[in-house]
Scaffold this active site. Structure first.
Site, PDB file in Angstrom:
ATOM      1  N   GLY A 194      12.940  -0.743  27.430  1.00 51.84           N
ATOM      2  CA  GLY A 194      12.531  -1.885  26.610  1.00 51.84           C
ATOM      3  C   GLY A 194      13.673  -2.592  25.905  1.00 51.84           C
ATOM      4  CE1 TYR A 230       7.107  -4.818  14.080  1.00 53.75           C
ATOM      5  CE2 TYR A 230       8.822  -5.258  15.694  1.00 53.75           C
ATOM      6  CZ  TYR A 230       8.333  -5.374  14.405  1.00 53.75           C
ATOM      7  OH  TYR A 230       9.067  -6.054  13.461  1.00 53.75           O
ATOM      8  CE  LYS A 290       6.822  -8.422  12.696  1.00 50.83           C
ATOM      9  NZ  LYS A 290       6.484  -8.707  11.312  1.00 50.83           N
ATOM     10  CG  ASP A 317      -4.328  -1.734   3.724  1.00 56.97           C
ATOM     11  OD1 ASP A 317      -4.340  -2.748   4.457  1.00 56.97           O
ATOM     12  OD2 ASP A 317      -3.986  -0.608   4.129  1.00 56.97           O
ATOM     13  CG  ASN A 342      -0.257   0.106   2.535  1.00 55.23           C
ATOM     14  OD1 ASN A 342       0.976   0.128   2.594  1.00 55.23           O
ATOM     15  ND2 ASN A 342      -1.031   0.157   3.611  1.00 55.23           N
ATOM     16  CB  SER A 369      10.987  -9.721  15.045  1.00 57.33           C
ATOM     17  OG  SER A 369      11.855  -8.983  15.865  1.00 57.33           O
ATOM     18  NE  ARG A 390      15.898   1.901  21.771  1.00 56.79           N
ATOM     19  CZ  ARG A 390      16.134   1.659  20.492  1.00 56.79           C
ATOM     20  NH1 ARG A 390      15.947   2.629  19.591  1.00 56.79           N
ATOM     21  NH2 ARG A 390      16.566   0.482  20.088  1.00 56.79           N
ATOM     22  CG  PHE A 405      18.766 -12.315  15.562  1.00 57.58           C
ATOM     23  CD1 PHE A 405      18.033 -13.417  15.092  1.00 57.58           C
ATOM     24  CD2 PHE A 405      19.005 -12.216  16.922  1.00 57.58           C
ATOM     25  CE1 PHE A 405      17.564 -14.392  15.971  1.00 57.58           C
ATOM     26  CE2 PHE A 405      18.548 -13.193  17.805  1.00 57.58           C
ATOM     27  CZ  PHE A 405      17.829 -14.277  17.326  1.00 57.58           C
ATOM     28  CG  ASN A 449      15.752   0.474  13.700  1.00 59.28           C
ATOM     29  OD1 ASN A 449      14.866   0.591  12.867  1.00 59.28           O
ATOM     30  ND2 ASN A 449      15.560  -0.143  14.848  1.00 59.28           N
ATOM     31  CG  LEU A 450      23.448   1.700  16.019  1.00 54.89           C
ATOM     32  CD1 LEU A 450      23.578   2.947  16.883  1.00 54.89           C
ATOM     33  CD2 LEU A 450      24.239   0.550  16.633  1.00 54.89           C
TER      34      LEU A 450
HETATM   35  P1  NAD Z   1       9.411  -1.694   5.574  1.00 53.43           P
HETATM   36  O1  NAD Z   1       8.530  -0.727   6.282  1.00 53.43           O
HETATM   37  O2  NAD Z   1      10.518  -1.160   4.756  1.00 53.43           O
HETATM   38  O3  NAD Z   1       8.537  -2.651   4.635  1.00 53.43           O
HETATM   39  C1  NAD Z   1       7.211  -3.005   4.941  1.00 53.43           C
HETATM   40  C2  NAD Z   1       6.365  -2.772   3.696  1.00 53.43           C
HETATM   41  O4  NAD Z   1       5.022  -3.151   3.972  1.00 53.43           O
HETATM   42  C3  NAD Z   1       6.353  -1.306   3.280  1.00 53.43           C
HETATM   43  O5  NAD Z   1       6.635  -1.210   1.890  1.00 53.43           O
HETATM   44  C4  NAD Z   1       4.907  -0.867   3.580  1.00 53.43           C
HETATM   45  O6  NAD Z   1       4.451   0.128   2.680  1.00 53.43           O
HETATM   46  C5  NAD Z   1       4.156  -2.181   3.462  1.00 53.43           C
HETATM   47  N1  NAD Z   1       2.918  -2.240   4.239  1.00 53.43           N
HETATM   48  C6  NAD Z   1       2.755  -1.951   5.552  1.00 53.43           C
HETATM   49  N2  NAD Z   1       1.477  -2.142   5.913  1.00 53.43           N
HETATM   50  C7  NAD Z   1       0.820  -2.565   4.797  1.00 53.43           C
HETATM   51  C8  NAD Z   1      -0.525  -2.920   4.528  1.00 53.43           C
HETATM   52  N3  NAD Z   1      -1.475  -2.841   5.473  1.00 53.43           N
HETATM   53  N4  NAD Z   1      -0.850  -3.328   3.281  1.00 53.43           N
HETATM   54  C9  NAD Z   1       0.083  -3.388   2.304  1.00 53.43           C
HETATM   55  N5  NAD Z   1       1.368  -3.047   2.501  1.00 53.43           N
HETATM   56  C10 NAD Z   1       1.732  -2.641   3.745  1.00 53.43           C
HETATM   57  O7  NAD Z   1       9.954  -2.716   6.676  1.00 53.43           O
HETATM   58  P2  NAD Z   1      11.053  -3.854   6.560  1.00 53.43           P
HETATM   59  O8  NAD Z   1      12.195  -3.463   7.424  1.00 53.43           O
HETATM   60  O9  NAD Z   1      11.284  -4.223   5.161  1.00 53.43           O
HETATM   61  O10 NAD Z   1      10.303  -5.031   7.313  1.00 53.43           O
HETATM   62  C11 NAD Z   1       9.658  -6.077   6.622  1.00 53.43           C
HETATM   63  C12 NAD Z   1       9.093  -7.064   7.625  1.00 53.43           C
HETATM   64  O11 NAD Z   1      10.168  -7.552   8.435  1.00 53.43           O
HETATM   65  C13 NAD Z   1       8.079  -6.477   8.586  1.00 53.43           C
HETATM   66  O12 NAD Z   1       7.099  -7.453   8.831  1.00 53.43           O
HETATM   67  C14 NAD Z   1       8.878  -6.225   9.835  1.00 53.43           C
HETATM   68  O13 NAD Z   1       8.076  -6.225  10.976  1.00 53.43           O
HETATM   69  C15 NAD Z   1       9.823  -7.406   9.806  1.00 53.43           C
HETATM   70  N6  NAD Z   1      11.043  -7.199  10.599  1.00 53.43           N
HETATM   71  C16 NAD Z   1      11.838  -6.122  10.319  1.00 53.43           C
HETATM   72  C17 NAD Z   1      12.981  -5.897  11.093  1.00 53.43           C
HETATM   73  C18 NAD Z   1      13.862  -4.695  10.826  1.00 53.43           C
HETATM   74  O14 NAD Z   1      14.647  -4.339  11.707  1.00 53.43           O
HETATM   75  N7  NAD Z   1      13.804  -4.060   9.655  1.00 53.43           N
HETATM   76  C19 NAD Z   1      13.308  -6.781  12.132  1.00 53.43           C
HETATM   77  C20 NAD Z   1      12.505  -7.883  12.353  1.00 53.43           C
HETATM   78  C21 NAD Z   1      11.358  -8.080  11.579  1.00 53.43           C
HETATM   79  N1  UFG Z   2      20.930   2.284  19.745  1.00 50.40           N
HETATM   80  C1  UFG Z   2      21.629   3.388  20.186  1.00 50.40           C
HETATM   81  N2  UFG Z   2      21.321   4.597  19.634  1.00 50.40           N
HETATM   82  C2  UFG Z   2      20.379   4.762  18.672  1.00 50.40           C
HETATM   83  C3  UFG Z   2      19.659   3.614  18.230  1.00 50.40           C
HETATM   84  C4  UFG Z   2      19.958   2.392  18.800  1.00 50.40           C
HETATM   85  O1  UFG Z   2      22.483   3.284  21.042  1.00 50.40           O
HETATM   86  O2  UFG Z   2      20.143   5.894  18.220  1.00 50.40           O
HETATM   87  C5  UFG Z   2      21.282   0.960  20.294  1.00 50.40           C
HETATM   88  C6  UFG Z   2      20.151   0.220  20.992  1.00 50.40           C
HETATM   89  O3  UFG Z   2      20.079   0.584  22.336  1.00 50.40           O
HETATM   90  C7  UFG Z   2      20.552  -1.239  20.754  1.00 50.40           C
HETATM   91  C8  UFG Z   2      21.251  -1.214  19.405  1.00 50.40           C
HETATM   92  O4  UFG Z   2      21.655   0.131  19.197  1.00 50.40           O
HETATM   93  O5  UFG Z   2      21.501  -1.637  21.716  1.00 50.40           O
HETATM   94  C9  UFG Z   2      20.362  -1.633  18.241  1.00 50.40           C
HETATM   95  O6  UFG Z   2      19.165  -0.857  18.257  1.00 50.40           O
HETATM   96  P1  UFG Z   2      18.134  -0.872  17.032  1.00 50.40           P
HETATM   97  O7  UFG Z   2      17.046   0.097  17.358  1.00 50.40           O
HETATM   98  O8  UFG Z   2      18.876  -0.708  15.769  1.00 50.40           O
HETATM   99  O9  UFG Z   2      17.601  -2.368  17.043  1.00 50.40           O
HETATM  100  P2  UFG Z   2      16.814  -3.169  18.191  1.00 50.40           P
HETATM  101  O10 UFG Z   2      17.646  -4.359  18.513  1.00 50.40           O
HETATM  102  O11 UFG Z   2      16.383  -2.312  19.292  1.00 50.40           O
HETATM  103  O12 UFG Z   2      15.462  -3.529  17.417  1.00 50.40           O
HETATM  104  C10 UFG Z   2      15.468  -4.371  16.296  1.00 50.40           C
HETATM  105  C11 UFG Z   2      14.322  -4.025  15.344  1.00 50.40           C
HETATM  106  C12 UFG Z   2      12.990  -4.306  15.972  1.00 50.40           C
HETATM  107  C13 UFG Z   2      12.967  -5.705  16.500  1.00 50.40           C
HETATM  108  C14 UFG Z   2      14.134  -5.973  17.408  1.00 50.40           C
HETATM  109  C15 UFG Z   2      14.212  -7.411  17.783  1.00 50.40           C
HETATM  110  O13 UFG Z   2      14.373  -2.651  14.993  1.00 50.40           O
HETATM  111  O14 UFG Z   2      12.008  -4.189  14.969  1.00 50.40           O
HETATM  112  O15 UFG Z   2      15.355  -5.679  16.736  1.00 50.40           O
HETATM  113  O16 UFG Z   2      15.217  -7.636  18.719  1.00 50.40           O
HETATM  114  F1  UFG Z   2      11.810  -5.926  17.182  1.00 50.40           F
END
Ligand code: NAD
Ligand code: UFG
Length: 332
Positions: A293, A148, A152, A58, A32, A123, A291, A177, A198-199
């Site tokens: 959580g 979130y 999952k 969607d 979407n 995740s 941070r 991861f 994210n970092l």
């Molecule tokens: P992203 O936001 O880049 O991609 C998600 C895509 O889904 C986007 O293009 C968005 O437009 C689309 N979308 C969202 N809701 C929708 C809906 N209702 N209908 C149709 N399309 C929709 O995110 P990503 O990083 O590519 O993540 C992909 C998947 O991996 C997600 O399920 C996310 O939760 C999971 N995941 C991501 C991470 C991460 O750190 N990136 C970690 C663990 C799991």
């Molecule tokens: N961090 C910083 N500064 C920042 C951002 C992050 O120090 O500005 C640290 C965090 O505290 C953590 C590490 O960098 O120690 C990684 O943080 P991210 O936000 O990049 O990633 P997380 O591990 O918190 O989260 C990721 C995904 C979530 C998922 C989770 C699963 O973003 O979607 O992993 O463990 F749920």
């Protein structure tokens, strides 16, 4: 295989679409565009020579999804979801609706169309804060620290319950991861709107001079340098993991669970240092409060994916930083 890819214009989805095409499969995207741009299709075409079919829809729209799913698919890879942890705390109903209700609607459409093979984006967040590391697929699911994470856990439950009731289904749950990096062409990557959560995207913007410094969340964790440790995995390795799961488990009924990571952790300071080396730019940082959580450390047991999928992450932290930096620069 002809594969329906929800969220296929997103960060991980777009890389997986490239890997599908390169692996001889035919992806069809549904998105979407809530968090992606249609220009991704041109970039995929320029990398692979194939412009993937895309439907703007969607996943919560049963009528649209039923019509799309009926167009002859072998399998679905389901990425579409909202993923901003902080936003999920502010807008829990939006997250449960988009992620959980969206998944239920998608599954109804797939069932009506007779598509019984799905690969799902889960995740490491489903493990919560476990007592020991590495995290193994056999560990009980933990308690999420935000909505979130609960979506999952809930979506995994929905998929497992469906498989228990419809024994012909093949469900692969891939627990990622920390996906980072970008396509080595510099044409695909992650471009979060606003200030990145994210970092690595944050570090990229500091390296580019677009943000002044990295705030390191916590310097007093029980880790070697006191900063948080994560298992960063290159998005191209991750994409290849989806093809491995699809190839291995298509037509193989059951619930198949895999961690996708490298099996090794890096601290926040190690990431900053590697990024400085690859970008050649100074990356100022300041250690601030933890941070809420966040867990201290997280890394994957990867032997199950290696053994059963013959998949192993091959790209190291330096390659992740180099590819992220190439993508960051290509867009300026
Ligand atoms: P992203 O936001 O880049 O991609 C998600 C895509 O889904 C986007 O293009 C968005 O437009 C689309 N979308 C969202 N809701 C929708 C809906 N209702 N209908 C149709 N399309 C929709 O995110 P990503 O990083 O590519 O993540 C992909 C998947 O991996 C997600 O399920 C996310 O939760 C999971 N995941 C991501 C991470 C991460 O750190 N990136 C970690 C663990 C799991
Ligand atoms: N961090 C910083 N500064 C920042 C951002 C992050 O120090 O500005 C640290 C965090 O505290 C953590 C590490 O960098 O120690 C990684 O943080 P991210 O936000 O990049 O990633 P997380 O591990 O918190 O989260 C990721 C995904 C979530 C998922 C989770 C699963 O973003 O979607 O992993 O463990 F749920």
């Amino acid at each position: 295989m002809r594969v329906l890819v929800t969220g296929g214009t997103g960060f991980i989805g777009s890389h997986t679409v490239v890997s599908l095409i390169e692996g001889g499969h035919e992806p069809v995207i549904v998105d979407n565009l809530a968090n992606s741009q249609p220009s991704v299709l041109d970039r995929v075409a320029s990398i692979t020579g194939v412009a993937p079919e895309m439907h703007r829809a969607d996943i919560r729209d049963l009528e649209a999804m039923t019509a799309i799913a009926s167009r002859g698919f072998d399998a679905c890879i389901h990425f579409a979801a909202l993923k901003a942890v902080g936003e999920s705390v502010e807008e829990p109903l939006l997250y449960y609706d988009n992620n959980v209700a969206g998944t239920v609607t998608l599954l109804m459409a797939l069932e009506a169309a007779g598509v019984e093979s799905i690969v799902f984006s889960s995740s490491a967040t489903v493990y919560g804060d476990p007592d020991s590391l590495p995290m193994t697929e056999e560990m009980p699911l933990g308690s999420a620290t935000n909505p979130y994470g609960w979506t999952k856990i809930t979506m995994e439950r929905v998929l497992a319950d469906l498989q228990a009731a419809r024994s012909g289904w093949s469900v692969s749950l891939l627990r990622y991861f920390n996906p980072v990096g970008a396509h080595p062409s510099g044409q695909l990557g992650e471009d979060p709107s606003g200030v990145p959560n994210n970092l690595m995207p944050y570090v990229a913007r500091v390296a580019a001079g677009r943000l002044p410094k990295v705030e390191v969340f916590g310097g007093d964790y029980p880790t070697p340098d006191g900063t948080g440790v994560r298992d960063y995995v290159h998005v191209v390795d991750l994409a290849e993991g989806h093809i491995a799961a699809l190839d291995r488990h298509h037509g193989d009924p059951g619930v198949h669970v895999y961690n996708l990571g490298t099996g090794r952790g890096h601290s926040v300071l190690e990431v900053i240092k590697a990024y400085e080396e690859e970008s050649g730019r100074p990356i100022p940082y300041e250690i601030v409060d933890r941070r809420p959580g966040d867990v201290a450390a997280s890394w994957a047991a990867v032997n199950k994916a290696e053994r059963e999928l013959s998949w192993k992450a091959r790209r190291d932290l330096h390659e992740m930083c180099a590819d992220s930096w190439r993508w960051e620069q290509a867009r300026r």
